[in-house]
Design a protein around this motif. Structure first.
Motif, PDB file in Angstrom:
ATOM      1  N   UNK A   9       0.810  -1.218   0.000  1.00  0.00           N
ATOM      2  CA  UNK A   9       0.000   0.000   0.000  1.00  0.00           C
ATOM      3  C   UNK A   9       0.843   1.268   0.000  1.00  0.00           C
ATOM      4  N   UNK A  10       2.132   1.138  -0.149  1.00  0.00           N
ATOM      5  CA  UNK A  10       3.017   2.302  -0.231  1.00  0.00           C
ATOM      6  C   UNK A  10       3.266   2.643  -1.701  1.00  0.00           C
ATOM      7  N   UNK A  11       3.764   3.851  -1.928  1.00  0.00           N
ATOM      8  CA  UNK A  11       4.021   4.260  -3.307  1.00  0.00           C
ATOM      9  C   UNK A  11       5.364   3.707  -3.787  1.00  0.00           C
ATOM     10  N   UNK A  12       5.496   3.617  -5.106  1.00  0.00           N
ATOM     11  CA  UNK A  12       6.771   3.201  -5.672  1.00  0.00           C
ATOM     12  C   UNK A  12       7.852   4.209  -5.319  1.00  0.00           C
ATOM     13  N   UNK A  13       7.492   5.489  -5.262  1.00  0.00           N
ATOM     14  CA  UNK A  13       8.483   6.515  -4.933  1.00  0.00           C
ATOM     15  C   UNK A  13       9.017   6.336  -3.507  1.00  0.00           C
ATOM     16  N   UNK A  14       8.197   5.840  -2.596  1.00  0.00           N
ATOM     17  CA  UNK A  14       8.665   5.553  -1.238  1.00  0.00           C
ATOM     18  C   UNK A  14       9.806   4.542  -1.288  1.00  0.00           C
ATOM     19  N   UNK A  15       9.609   3.464  -2.042  1.00  0.00           N
ATOM     20  CA  UNK A  15      10.630   2.428  -2.120  1.00  0.00           C
ATOM     21  C   UNK A  15      11.856   2.899  -2.879  1.00  0.00           C
ATOM     22  N   UNK A  16      11.673   3.733  -3.881  1.00  0.00           N
ATOM     23  CA  UNK A  16      12.803   4.294  -4.607  1.00  0.00           C
ATOM     24  C   UNK A  16      13.641   5.165  -3.677  1.00  0.00           C
ATOM     25  N   UNK A  17      12.977   5.982  -2.883  1.00  0.00           N
ATOM     26  CA  UNK A  17      13.686   6.819  -1.915  1.00  0.00           C
ATOM     27  C   UNK A  17      14.458   5.959  -0.920  1.00  0.00           C
ATOM     28  N   UNK A  18      13.844   4.902  -0.421  1.00  0.00           N
ATOM     29  CA  UNK A  18      14.519   3.996   0.511  1.00  0.00           C
ATOM     30  C   UNK A  18      15.755   3.367  -0.137  1.00  0.00           C
ATOM     31  N   UNK A  19      15.607   2.951  -1.381  1.00  0.00           N
ATOM     32  CA  UNK A  19      16.711   2.331  -2.100  1.00  0.00           C
ATOM     33  C   UNK A  19      17.876   3.304  -2.247  1.00  0.00           C
ATOM     34  N   UNK A  20      17.579   4.547  -2.601  1.00  0.00           N
ATOM     35  CA  UNK A  20      18.631   5.553  -2.754  1.00  0.00           C
ATOM     36  C   UNK A  20      19.301   5.832  -1.418  1.00  0.00           C
ATOM     37  N   UNK A  21      18.517   6.082  -0.390  1.00  0.00           N
ATOM     38  CA  UNK A  21      19.089   6.399   0.920  1.00  0.00           C
ATOM     39  C   UNK A  21      19.934   5.257   1.468  1.00  0.00           C
ATOM     40  N   UNK A  22      19.429   4.052   1.380  1.00  0.00           N
ATOM     41  CA  UNK A  22      20.178   2.906   1.911  1.00  0.00           C
ATOM     42  C   UNK A  22      21.425   2.657   1.077  1.00  0.00           C
ATOM     43  N   UNK A  23      21.306   2.860  -0.239  1.00  0.00           N
ATOM     44  CA  UNK A  23      22.452   2.665  -1.124  1.00  0.00           C
ATOM     45  C   UNK A  23      23.551   3.675  -0.853  1.00  0.00           C
ATOM     46  N   UNK A  24      23.181   4.923  -0.605  1.00  0.00           N
ATOM     47  CA  UNK A  24      24.170   5.951  -0.299  1.00  0.00           C
ATOM     48  C   UNK A  24      24.868   5.641   1.016  1.00  0.00           C
ATOM     49  N   UNK A  25      24.108   5.214   2.009  1.00  0.00           N
ATOM     50  CA  UNK A  25      24.723   4.845   3.290  1.00  0.00           C
ATOM     51  C   UNK A  25      25.686   3.674   3.102  1.00  0.00           C
ATOM     52  N   UNK A  26      25.306   2.718   2.288  1.00  0.00           N
ATOM     53  CA  UNK A  26      26.179   1.566   2.045  1.00  0.00           C
ATOM     54  C   UNK A  26      27.463   2.007   1.339  1.00  0.00           C
ATOM     55  N   UNK A  27      27.345   2.942   0.384  1.00  0.00           N
ATOM     56  CA  UNK A  27      28.533   3.445  -0.312  1.00  0.00           C
ATOM     57  C   UNK A  27      29.432   4.230   0.642  1.00  0.00           C
ATOM     58  N   UNK A  28      28.823   5.048   1.500  1.00  0.00           N
ATOM     59  CA  UNK A  28      29.612   5.785   2.487  1.00  0.00           C
ATOM     60  C   UNK A  28      30.374   4.822   3.386  1.00  0.00           C
ATOM     61  N   UNK A  29      29.684   3.792   3.844  1.00  0.00           N
ATOM     62  CA  UNK A  29      30.320   2.813   4.730  1.00  0.00           C
ATOM     63  C   UNK A  29      31.463   2.086   4.026  1.00  0.00           C
ATOM     64  N   UNK A  30      31.294   1.817   2.739  1.00  0.00           N
ATOM     65  CA  UNK A  30      32.304   1.066   1.997  1.00  0.00           C
ATOM     66  C   UNK A  30      33.510   1.911   1.608  1.00  0.00           C
ATOM     67  N   UNK A  31      33.290   3.188   1.294  1.00  0.00           N
ATOM     68  CA  UNK A  31      34.353   3.989   0.693  1.00  0.00           C
ATOM     69  C   UNK A  31      34.983   5.024   1.608  1.00  0.00           C
ATOM     70  N   UNK A  32      34.299   5.460   2.639  1.00  0.00           N
ATOM     71  CA  UNK A  32      34.834   6.523   3.486  1.00  0.00           C
ATOM     72  C   UNK A  32      35.377   5.964   4.797  1.00  0.00           C
ATOM     73  N   UNK A  33      36.407   6.593   5.344  1.00  0.00           N
ATOM     74  CA  UNK A  33      36.890   6.172   6.666  1.00  0.00           C
ATOM     75  C   UNK A  33      35.783   6.337   7.717  1.00  0.00           C
TER      76      UNK A  33
END
Length: 64
Positions: A9-33
């Motif tokens: 019952x959530x919008x596709x944009x909700x899940x897209x936003x979650x994907x972007x936010x979680x992906x950015x956090x994962x990239x930060x964790x992988x690449x930054x000290x």
């Protein structure tokens, strides 16, 4: 993503936003000290340094 939206019952944009936010956090964790990630997430972003930077994807060094 459409199936998630329809099933929950959530919008596709909700899940897209979650994907972007979680992906950015994962990239930060992988690449930054860890200390830089902690500073950024606490709102204490260090001043940007000018000069030489590293490209995270090909390890080249470039001047700004």
């Amino acid at each position: 993503m459409r199936l998630l939206a329809e099933t929950t019952g959530r919008s596709e944009s909700f899940f897209l936003k979650q994907l972007i936010e979680k992906g950015i956090h994962a990239m930060e964790d992988a690449w930054l000290p860890r200390e830089v990630v902690a500073q950024v997430r606490s709102g204490n972003l260090p001043a940007q340094q000018h000069g030489t930077i590293f490209d995270l994807f090909d390890n080249s060094i470039r001047d700004r």
